[in-house]
Scaffold this active site. Structure first.
Site, PDB file in Angstrom:
ATOM      1  N   CYS A 131       0.828  -1.212   0.000  1.00 58.41           N
ATOM      2  CA  CYS A 131       0.000   0.000   0.000  1.00 58.41           C
ATOM      3  C   CYS A 131       0.861   1.261   0.000  1.00 58.41           C
ATOM      4  O   CYS A 131       1.328   1.710   1.052  1.00 58.41           O
ATOM      5  CB  CYS A 131      -0.937  -0.012   1.207  1.00 58.41           C
ATOM      6  SG  CYS A 131      -2.007   1.434   1.282  1.00 58.41           S
ATOM      7  N   CYS A 134      -0.622   4.108   2.087  1.00 56.62           N
ATOM      8  CA  CYS A 134      -0.489   3.967   3.547  1.00 56.62           C
ATOM      9  C   CYS A 134       0.964   4.219   3.987  1.00 56.62           C
ATOM     10  O   CYS A 134       1.203   4.849   5.008  1.00 56.62           O
ATOM     11  CB  CYS A 134      -0.862   2.568   4.018  1.00 56.62           C
ATOM     12  SG  CYS A 134      -2.276   1.843   3.196  1.00 56.62           S
ATOM     13  N   ASP A 135       1.924   3.691   3.240  1.00 52.39           N
ATOM     14  CA  ASP A 135       3.301   3.633   3.737  1.00 52.39           C
ATOM     15  C   ASP A 135       4.296   4.530   2.994  1.00 52.39           C
ATOM     16  O   ASP A 135       5.425   4.694   3.454  1.00 52.39           O
ATOM     17  CB  ASP A 135       3.817   2.183   3.647  1.00 52.39           C
ATOM     18  CG  ASP A 135       2.954   1.225   4.457  1.00 52.39           C
ATOM     19  OD1 ASP A 135       2.381   1.677   5.467  1.00 52.39           O
ATOM     20  OD2 ASP A 135       2.850   0.053   4.078  1.00 52.39           O
TER      21      ASP A 135
END
Ligand code: NAP
Length: 302
Positions: A131, A134-135
């Site tokens: 992701c 997300c990261d």
């Protein structure tokens, strides 16, 4: 209490089905084990969903959840472990109890496929990610790599290239599955280096984090993170007893989205079909719901 319809999954397909079921007065329940929107939450930019010139996956997920709440569609957080068929009734077995119903729509979508390398499971969140949204920010100014040659890999490589110092895009062939416009954009991006006809063969761990990766030509890449976008697998563990999937695990449905088991429908990314897009997942859910609504009206099951 017996429901007319239980929808398993609160992604775009499940919510689309739920909207039509609720508006037609069915006694419906939506079950979701994770967060509303599912994989949508991992997409950074959506510009191919009519009505939204551009929107992020988390924002669209939030809007789906707003529809559920605004229309007062009943839902529960529950992990489904099995569907049992008892005569004409269906029983959905979950970690919070069992629910009986006449019809089911399975709309559980897909999950990220793994590369199948040693340490992959343990490194998630420690240098390995599925992701970018997300990261990605954890690796500002660093060198990272993305694996895959489809729309997901190229879109996310472009997204990451605006955050990190350098992106190695590793693909096992020299032809990409992604759309031409994306390929062109990636080729023109100065800080994306294409490594085609290459596979990641080893993940090297140091102090419990990803230290570097080794490619099939023995080349070592010192990177801070590896983002894998190598396709998806359907989330169908709980239907294994029903024998409704093909050899790849996708649920087989007819033109009305019904499986070979009467009353059990499936929609969205968990079914075998040609086009896996947000708009087609929504359309599958709506079509399944409308067939069920018509069936109930015809048979007056209430
Ligand atoms: P995909 O199209 O299935 O592509 C997966 C890629 O991973 C392929 O290039 C494949 O290589 C590679 N791959 C598979 N297993 C591998 C392995 N073990 N090691 C290395 N590489 C491996 O998946 P996706 O890009 O996630 O897209 C899924 C669907 O969603 C597609 O229908 C796509 O069009 C759609 N999607 C659409 C958008 C959009 O419209 N903007 C965005 C994202 C996704 P090969 O090519 O050699 O098989």
């Amino acid at each position: 209490m017996k429901y007319d319809l239980i929808i398993i999954g609160m992604g775009i397909s499940g919510v689309s089905a739920a909207i039509y079921a609720q508006n037609s007065g069915l006694n419906v329940l939506v079950l979701e084990s994770g967060i509303p929107g599912g994989l949508l939450n991992k997409i950074n930019k959506i510009n191919n969903y009519p009505g939204h010139a551009e929107i992020t996956g988390p924002d669209l997920s939030f809007q789906l959840f707003e529809s559920v709440n605004k229309l007062k569609i009943p839902y529960k957080k529950a992990k489904v472990s099995e569907i049992k068929i008892e005569k004409k009734q269906k029983k959905v077995i979950t970690d919070i109890g069992n629910f009986e119903c006449h019809f089911i729509i399975i709309a559980t979508g897909r999950k990220a496929r793994k590369l199948g390398l040693e340490h992959e499971e343990n490194l998630l969140g420690k240098g390995l990610s599925t992701c970018a949204l997300c990261d990605g920010n954890l690796y500002k100014g660093k060198d990272i790599a993305v694996v895959g040659g489809g729309n997901s890999a190229l879109e996310e490589a472009l997204y990451l290239s605006n955050i990190v110092n350098k992106v190695y895009l590793i693909h096992r062939r020299d032809a990409f599955r992604a759309e031409e416009a994306l390929i062109k954009e990636v080729r023109e991006k100065e800080n994306i280096e294409l490594l085609t006809n290459r596979q990641v063969t080893e993940l090297i761990v140091k102090e419990e984090k990803l230290d570097k990766i080794i490619l099939d030509n023995k080349k070592e890449l010192e990177i801070s993170a590896l983002f894998t976008y190598v396709g998806f697998e359907p989330n169908i563990e709980f239907v294994k007893n029903l024998d409704i999937t093909n050899e790849e695990g996708y649920i087989l449905v007819d033109k009305n989205y019904e499986t070979k088991i009467k009353g059990i429908y499936a929609a969205g990314d968990c079914i075998k079909k040609e086009v896996y897009q947000l708009i087609t997942a929504a359309s599958d859910g709506v079509s399944a719901a409308i067939h069920i609504i018509k069936d109930i009206e015809n048979k007056k099951i209430h």
